[in-house]
Design an enzyme around this catalytic site. Structure first.
Site: not given
Ligand code: NAD
Length: 416
Positions: A108
């Site tokens: 990561k």
């Molecule tokens: P992103 O940045 O696209 O979206 C994150 C969302 O969470 C946004 O809507 C933001 O406003 C919201 N957010 C942030 N802080 C917050 C809070 N304190 N309370 C409520 N909402 C809040 O990120 P993403 O890519 O959707 O990733 C989200 C999670 O999924 C992370 O833990 C990431 O590691 C995990 N993840 C993502 C992927 C991927 O392909 N994008 C794959 C596996 C895991």
């Protein structure tokens, strides 16, 4: 007994790893070898900001384990992306790739910055400098970054370009690229598609008809919004969503098409018509069939787990339920489907992207989605079978399968 409440994210991942080792009777020397990351790199990233000031950011790339293939994992841009968090996420990637059976290890990256407050020029400058700083330890067969929170396909395009300046054209060095630069059909939606496939399987086992299911989702970014879309397309009612600014609730189900258009227009879910405003805390406490935390780590913890009224918690995000939170959920009979299984769709389609880049042969969307479904359903069924057979939690089963695979790969290679 470990003090669950005070665990850091890496301690939490290590706690589950240790439990799996105990269950599998993994030898101590193998356990010690796998537990700590193979390599941790910390770099300084000086960036000339638009106002003329020189700001220095701190970035990390942590490579946890490559026994089963090259290191693989996203890069997070977030003010709280510190070494400890990146280490935990790197370890989780090792278990995730092993659980779904794709030939990668775990890594990561993270840069402590707030991308929402930076211009595109500043972000490009940061990304190029960060890539140059870690370019000796990444590579198509070495370590392959991807997007995570705060980064996207544009970030990957800059990383690929900066890497090419030193090493030549190598599209497979990063995944999650734009389609025009060798990205894969279906990659952007892949994590959310995977989450919805897992929920569909779990619903069959719980005897819940998707047509009558109610879903609440915290986080409306990549994972949350696509999960909402696929579940809504499949007939579920998405009754609540939220982002960092707050949330929305409509017991009849939100109109996802209208909501997505609203988010594109305003940048947030707030002030969407036909829904009542709720806080992020209230969202987590809504009565529903499936609650999907899809924002950041630690959302469900010892303080709020007793108030969760979902039948099942489905970890769209990484580490959203703390060990203390999960212990309370388990006592109350609320099952939790773990991150390493639920959100593995992203890294799975990243693997397909890497294969397409190496073979210089693009797949169409049907092929991507078909192969993704096969892998996600197989992973769920393997975990579910162990849950039934051994009467353990979904997380314990997922960790046992993953740790067993990594330990076996290491044994086969021979120890020094
Ligand atoms: P992103 O940045 O696209 O979206 C994150 C969302 O969470 C946004 O809507 C933001 O406003 C919201 N957010 C942030 N802080 C917050 C809070 N304190 N309370 C409520 N909402 C809040 O990120 P993403 O890519 O959707 O990733 C989200 C999670 O999924 C992370 O833990 C990431 O590691 C995990 N993840 C993502 C992927 C991927 O392909 N994008 C794959 C596996 C895991």
């Amino acid at each position: 007994m470990a003090n669950l409440v005070d665990m850091t994210p890496f301690e939490a991942v290590t706690y589950y790893f240790d439990q799996a080792c105990d269950r599998l009777v993994v030898r101590d020397e193998i356990r010690n070898l796998i537990c700590t990351p193979d390599r941790e790199v910390r770099v300084e990233i000086p960036v000339r900001m638009d106002n003329g000031d020189l700001e220095v950011f701190i970035g990390y790339r942590i490579q946890h384990n490559d026994s089963r293939g090259p290191y693989k994992g996203g890069v997070r841009y977030h003010p709280e992306a510190d070494e400890e968090e990146v280490r935990a996420l790197a370890a989780l990637m090792t278990w995730k790739t092993a659980l779904v059976g794709i030939p990668f290890g775990g890594a990561k990256g993270g840069v402590q910055c707030d991308p929402r407050k930076m211009s595109s020029r500043e972000l490009q400058s940061l990304t190029r400098r960060f890539t140059r700083s870690i370019s000796q330890i990444i590579g198509v067969n070495q370590d392959i970054p991807a997007p995570d929170v705060g980064t996207n396909s544009q970030t990957m395009a800059w990383m690929m370009s900066a890497y090419a300046e030193e090493h030549g054209y190598s599209p497979g060095v990063v995944t999650g690229k734009p389609l025009e630069l060798g990205g894969s059909a279906g990659r952007e939606q892949a994590t959310g598609r995977g989450v919805s496939l897992i929920i569909n399987e779990a619903a069959k086992d719980l005897g819940i008809s998707m047509d009558h299911s109610k879903i609440a989702i915290q986080g409306f970014g990549n994972v949350g919004s696509w999960t909402a879309q696929f579940l809504s397309d499949g007939g579920s009612s998405v009754i609540a969503v939220s982002d960092v600014n707050g949330g929305l609730h409509n017991a009849q189900g939100l109109d996802l098409d209208q909501l997505k258009a609203h988010v594109v227009r305003t940048g947030s879910v707030l002030d969407f018509r036909d829904a009542e405003a709720i806080t992020n805390d209230e969202l987590l406490e809504i009565e529903c069939d499936f609650l999907v935390p899809a924002a950041l780590g630690g959302a469900i913890n010892s303080r709020n787990a007793s108030k969760i009224r979902a039948r099942m918690v489905v970890e769209g995000a990484n580490n959203p339920v703390t060990p203390a939170g999960e212990a309370i959920l388990n006592d109350r009979g609320v099952s939790c489907l773990p991150d390493l299984m639920v959100n593995a769709g992203g890294v799975t389609v990243s693997y397909f992207e890497w294969v397409q880049n190496i073979q210089r042969f693009p797949w169409d969307l049907n092929r991507v989605n078909g192969a993704l479904e096969e892998i996600m359903v197989r992973a769920y069924r393997e975990v579910q079978a162990m849950v039934e057979r051994d009467n353990i939690t979904y997380r314990d089963a997922a960790f046992s399968i993953a740790v067993g695979r990594v330990a076996h790969a290491l044994e086969l290679q021979g120890l020094p």
